[in-house]
Design an enzyme around this catalytic site. Structure first.
Site, PDB file in Angstrom:
ATOM      1  CB  VAL A  14      33.317  28.749  40.032  1.00 52.91           C
ATOM      2  CG1 VAL A  14      32.196  29.638  39.298  1.00 52.91           C
ATOM      3  CG2 VAL A  14      33.787  29.552  41.295  1.00 52.91           C
ATOM      4  CE  LYS A 105      38.878  36.317  42.441  1.00 55.09           C
ATOM      5  NZ  LYS A 105      37.950  35.708  43.012  1.00 55.09           N
ATOM      6  CB  VAL A 132      33.969  42.433  41.203  1.00 57.43           C
ATOM      7  CG1 VAL A 132      33.725  43.343  42.438  1.00 57.43           C
ATOM      8  CG2 VAL A 132      35.251  42.773  40.488  1.00 57.43           C
ATOM      9  CB  ILE A 136      26.819  41.322  44.228  1.00 60.99           C
ATOM     10  CG1 ILE A 136      26.824  40.686  45.623  1.00 60.99           C
ATOM     11  CG2 ILE A 136      26.236  42.708  44.198  1.00 60.99           C
ATOM     12  CD1 ILE A 136      27.531  41.685  46.701  1.00 60.99           C
ATOM     13  N   GLY A 187      34.515  26.652  50.410  1.00 60.11           N
ATOM     14  CA  GLY A 187      34.911  26.961  48.870  1.00 60.11           C
ATOM     15  C   GLY A 187      35.162  28.289  48.709  1.00 60.11           C
ATOM     16  CD  GLU A 190      40.443  33.185  44.622  1.00 57.95           C
ATOM     17  OE1 GLU A 190      40.997  32.743  43.649  1.00 57.95           O
ATOM     18  OE2 GLU A 190      39.252  33.712  44.963  1.00 57.95           O
ATOM     19  CG  ASP A 201      40.182  37.873  46.162  1.00 62.29           C
ATOM     20  OD1 ASP A 201      40.157  37.297  44.874  1.00 62.29           O
ATOM     21  OD2 ASP A 201      38.948  38.442  46.603  1.00 62.29           O
ATOM     22  CE  LYS A 205      36.921  39.273  44.597  1.00 66.68           C
ATOM     23  NZ  LYS A 205      36.557  38.581  45.782  1.00 66.68           N
ATOM     24  N   GLY A 302      31.479  31.235  46.581  1.00 64.96           N
ATOM     25  CA  GLY A 302      30.889  29.984  46.933  1.00 64.96           C
ATOM     26  C   GLY A 302      30.343  29.514  45.482  1.00 64.96           C
TER      27      GLY A 302
END
Ligand code: NAP
Ligand code: HSE
Length: 429
Positions: A14, A105, A132, A136, A187, A190, A201, A205, A302
């Site tokens: 990221v 998160k 999360v 989006i 990618g 985690e 995960d 979230k 991603g």
């Protein structure tokens, strides 16, 4: 034009996505958002790794204090993941009067209440849109745009890695291992993929979605969680025959003053919009009492999709700098008195696959056992000609407690070889 000087804690998938996005859309951010973002420092643990900036780049440091206590950095962007030292870095940054943007998160599900309080105390902002559903913008929508609604339910496919794996297994018959490796190469996963596979995960979230949606503090420890590690290709095949698709769903419902929070593999009707969410795509399906049903859909993991949410937060921090007395993204709420529903009191339909000895009357005895526990069956299929044979049952909606009792009783039957799968079924209507 506003200037925003940032430090990146982490330059992995990221972090490098953020750098790429800045290079790609710098002019866009300047012209349309009116914000010029400059990276002053980048934290990594090993400068010699192969990355988009060469190892002698003067921006690199291996000391988080060089960023958190840097005089000119206004916003610390935490993209290292994990609890420590990320937790300490964020606390110190907020106390030093710096804004923080994070995608973490796992950290927020455990310490978000404390951290958002700390941000308010120090009159700085803590934003976490990327935590999360990746790209989006669902948190801002739930928190701000839907604030005139009572939200009744939030159902999401919020883990890209498991959705990618289930899609590959469903569409191509891939093995679990091959699909996981491909997700890691892209990618999506985690650092420790068990967080994805075992549903942690998604549970992190869901904690954030339920807090924001139901305006109440909820504990991550109270989220019921099952991963996808026990899903077999046979279950995927039988689900298809029954008109279902298997997805790892994160479900939060607020019913009669109680909150239900659960993450587990779920069979959903093949015609439902969530069934068409494939690969690393995520979707969050929200029901509000004014707006009705909404579905947010897009890339949940991603480099660039996640960087899009991170940079959106950085731009929002710059735009809201003058209004820090108003809470920006709190996770702390007045106690609502809403309790979390115990899992054994929840109700769903179930798919159960048993391996049994092929003895006359076995089907009848098992059906009677279900009936004796108050579990009503909607369909039964027998599979396989050689022993042990598979018996597949789908129940009507039933209490989890009743189903568990029936499975316990079946486990004592001599004809039983194995309870191969128990998967919840949601009609989502
Ligand atoms: P990643 O590829 O593993 O990158 C982590 C980075 O942090 C690496 O550059 C690593 O340095 C650095 N780092 C970690 N611990 C450190 C320490 N103790 N000291 C110094 N540097 C340290 O992780 P990622 O996939 O980018 O994920 C980052 C965060 O975003 C996580 O919270 C994750 O949950 C979240 N997230 C990820 C995605 C995604 O699609 N990947 C999507 C949404 C949210 P080295 O490279 O030198 O080891
Ligand atoms: N590992 C996470 C996923 C990254 O697969 O969805 C995005 O949060």
């Amino acid at each position: 034009m506003m200037k925003m000087k940032i430090g990146l804690l982490g330059f992995g998938v990221v972090g490098q996505g953020v750098w790429q996005l800045l290079e790609m859309n710098e002019q866009e951010m300047l012209t349309h958002a009116g914000v010029q973002v400059e990276v002053l420092k980048i934290l990594v643990s090993d400068v010699h790794k192969d990355r988009i900036l060469s190892s002698d780049n003067p921006l690199y440091t291996t000391q988080w204090k060089d960023i958190v206590y840097h005089n000119d950095i206004q916003t610390v962007v935490e993209l290292m993941g994990g609890i420590n030292p990320a937790y300490q870095c964020i606390k110190e940054a907020l106390k030093s009067g710096k804004n923080v943007v994070t995608a973490n998160k796992a950290l927020l599900a455990q310490h978000g209440v404390e951290l958002t309080k700390l941000a308010e105390e120090h009159k700085v902002q803590l934003r976490y849109e990327a935590s999360v559903a990746g790209g989006i913008p669902v948190l801002q929508a739930i928190r701000d745009s839907l604030s005139a609604n009572v939200i009744n339910s939030i159902i999401g496919i919020v883990n890209g890695t498991t959705n990618y794996i289930l899609t590959r297994m469903t569409q191509e018959g891939s093995t679990f291992e091959d699909a996981l490796q491909a997700a890691q190469e892209q990618g999506y996963a985690e650092a420790d993929p068990t967080a994805d596979i075992e549903g942690f995960d998604a549970a992190h979230k869901l904690t954030l979605l339920a807090s924001l949606g139901f305006k109440t503090e909820v504990s991550f420890q109270k989220v019921y969680r099952e991963g996808i590690d026990k899903i077999s290709p046979l279950d995927i095949e039988y689900a298809k025959e029954l008109g279902y698709v298997i997805k790892l769903l994160a479900i939060a419902r607020c019913l009669n003053g109680r909150i239900e929070m659960r993450v587990h593999p779920t069979m959903i009707p093949a015609g439902h919009p969530l069934a068409a969410v494939n690969d690393a795509y995520n979707a969050v399906y929200v029901k509000g009492n004014a707006v009705g049903e909404l579905m947010f859909y897009g890339k949940g993991a991603g480099a660039l999709p996640t960087a899009s949410a991170v940079m959106g937060d950085v731009i929002n921090v710059a735009r809201h700098q003058q209004q820090v007395n108003a809470p920006t993204c709190p996770l702390h709420y007045q106690p609502s008195g809403k309790e979390v529903q115990a899992m054994d009191q929840t109700s769903t339909a179930f798919y159960i696959r048993l391996l049994v000895k092929d003895i006359p009357g076995v089907l009848g005895r098992i059906a009677t056992t279900f009936g004796g526990c108050g579990v009503s069956l909607s369909s039964v299929i027998q599979k396989g000609e050689t022993e042990p044979v598979s018996l597949v049952f789908v129940t009507h909606k039933t209490r989890e407690l009743a189903l568990r009792q029936a499975v316990k009783d079946i486990l004592h039957m001599d004809e039983l070889v194995e309870v191969a799968s128990v998967i919840r079924v949601e009609e989502l209507s």
